[in-house]
Design an enzyme around this catalytic site. Structure first.
Site, short mmCIF file in Angstrom:
data_model
loop_
_atom_site.label_atom_id
_atom_site.label_comp_id
_atom_site.label_asym_id
_atom_site.label_seq_id
_atom_site.Cartn_x
_atom_site.Cartn_y
_atom_site.Cartn_z
N LYS A 126 -82.43 15.30 94.18
CA LYS A 126 -82.54 14.40 95.32
C LYS A 126 -83.05 13.01 94.96
O LYS A 126 -82.81 12.05 95.69
CB LYS A 126 -83.47 15.02 96.38
N SER A 144 -80.20 23.14 91.34
CA SER A 144 -80.47 21.87 92.00
C SER A 144 -81.94 21.53 92.15
O SER A 144 -82.29 20.37 92.35
CB SER A 144 -79.80 21.86 93.39
#
Length: 422
Positions: free
Chosen positions: A60, A315
């Site tokens: 992110k 992720s």
């Protein structure tokens, strides 16, 4: 799902390359590792892209920093606001501190404490954290209200061209680092920013590569939207996979994923927990639930990926250690190794001893027992948790319970009762 003819979208390969050029000295170029154990297990070549090793322990940072750098001057004047279940907040906080921008960050009250503390650490004195509601969508509403009231700039976690381009830089590194053609890419989907970005880049450079999205079964919003051929919000979601628990995907993300994705796998939350534990125990990788989704999804493609080259994007690795007991329990229930029963015990001395001697198998173990004796009744219920060694032992356990006269109700099979008692 079949891959459609590739369309022209608002995000192009050139946008992702521009983002990569700006970010290359800011973000970590995370490792792309050949995983021998997973490769042997699935009889193929499995590579893992370790975004859990990013500066904020998730991808992110890429989209958040790139977006804020693009609007740096205006953002410094007005300040920014965002909504996040955790990882986007960390990326925004990192960018606020490094770019000297004032930020207000809305996060669900259910966010793991570890993620809240990390946001504070990365943002230092440049951010304010506001905990509100139970889901990302609750925070989103409050963040928009504040944006309008204070005229701040809203940094969307996924439905934004610059955010998608920033996340797409994961794919630039993958394509630069890998030495063989990629047959499959597995990546998690929450709002869809990561998959929109990496599929834009990879499908344009390697059209034969099949992009497989992985969503939590309790929050499969992209799968629902693609099935409906339009963005549709889910009425309710399971919040366990917090990094991917989104009721409604972004329209930009939907359009890209609808064109580029081969399929989306809805992964049960218990299966995700098994993947988290396997990654930790067998590979020394600490993955959060959303980060483990692609690894869990491999089991659903074990026949198709034999002999292929597969990339899985881990992720994120922001997992609160306090959740590990819950993760273990969910995994064991999913794998058929842990059961809860309401057992009707006769109100006489020795009933529990009889249960232990005649019902439990030699390798069975009681993990929970709650019982209150009531002298005015002939029998009373006890809540019993039983862990078995192998799922094949279940039928024997049930048979012994019935043979020895212990009436029972299996709590696992009653979702309402399970939610109340366990």
């Amino acid at each position: 799902m079949k891959v459609k003819k590739m369309e022209t979208h608002s995000i192009q390969v050139e946008d992702i390359l521009i983002a990569n050029q700006l970010l290359k000295d800011v973000v970590a170029h995370t490792p792309l590792q050949k995983n021998d154990r997973l490769s042997e297990k699935y009889d193929c070549h499995v590579y893992v892209k370790r975004e859990d090793l990013q500066h904020v322990r998730s991808f992110k940072l890429r989209g958040a920093y790139y977006k804020m750098k693009r609007i740096e001057t205006e953002a410094r004047k007005k300040g920014i606001v965002c909504a996040s279940a955790g990882n986007h907040a960390q990326g925004v906080a990192f960018a606020c501190a490094h770019l000297d921008i004032d930020g207000k960050i809305f996060m669900p009250q259910t966010t793991p404490k570890q993620k809240v503390n990390m946001v504070k650490m990365f943002g230092r004195d440049r951010i304010e954290i506001i905990l509100v509601g139970d889901t990302f969508d609750d925070c989103f509403e409050k963040a928009i209200e504040l944006m309008e009231k204070e005229k701040r700039i809203f940094i969307h976690p996924f439905n934004d061209k610059d955010i998608i381009a920033g996340q797409g830089t994961v794919a630039v590194e993958v394509m630069n680092d890998i030495e063989e053609p990629i047959d499959y890419v597995f990546a998690s989907i929450g709002g869809g920013g990561l998959m929109a970005g990496i599929s834009t880049y990879i499908k344009n450079l390697s059209p034969h590569t099949k992009m497989i999205g992985a969503e939590p079964a309790g929050a499969a919003s992209m799968k629902a939207s693609i099935a409906a051929q339009k963005v549709v919000p889910l009425a309710t979601i399971d919040k366990f996979v917090d990094g991917a628990a989104v009721k409604c995907v972004g329209d930009l993300n939907y359009e890209i994923c609808n064109d580029y994705l081969e399929n989306i796998v809805s992964v049960p939350e218990g299966k995700v927990c098994t993947a988290i534990l396997d990654l930790y125990n067998e590979h020394a990788i600490i993955a959060e639930p959303a980060g483990a989704l692609p690894i869990a999804a491999l089991d659903f493609y074990k026949n198709e990926i034999k002999g292929k080259c597969v990339v899985c994007v881990i992720s994120g690795g922001n997992n609160d250690i306090g959740r590990m007991q819950e993760i273990k329990e969910k995994s064991m229930i999913y794998e058929g190794l842990l059961y809860y029963f309401l057992v009707d015990f006769p109100q006489r001395a020795g009933a529990l001893r009889q249960f232990l001697d005649t019902v439990l198998g030699p390798e069975d173990d009681i993990t929970m027992f709650e019982y209150t004796k009531k002298n005015n009744k002939e029998s009373g219920p006890g809540l019993v948790g039983i862990e078995i060694k192998r799922k094949e032992d279940y039928n024997g356990l049930i048979a012994r319970m019935e043979k020895n006269g212990f009436p029972y109700k299996e709590v696992n099979k009653d979702s309402t009762l399970f939610g109340l008692l366990i």
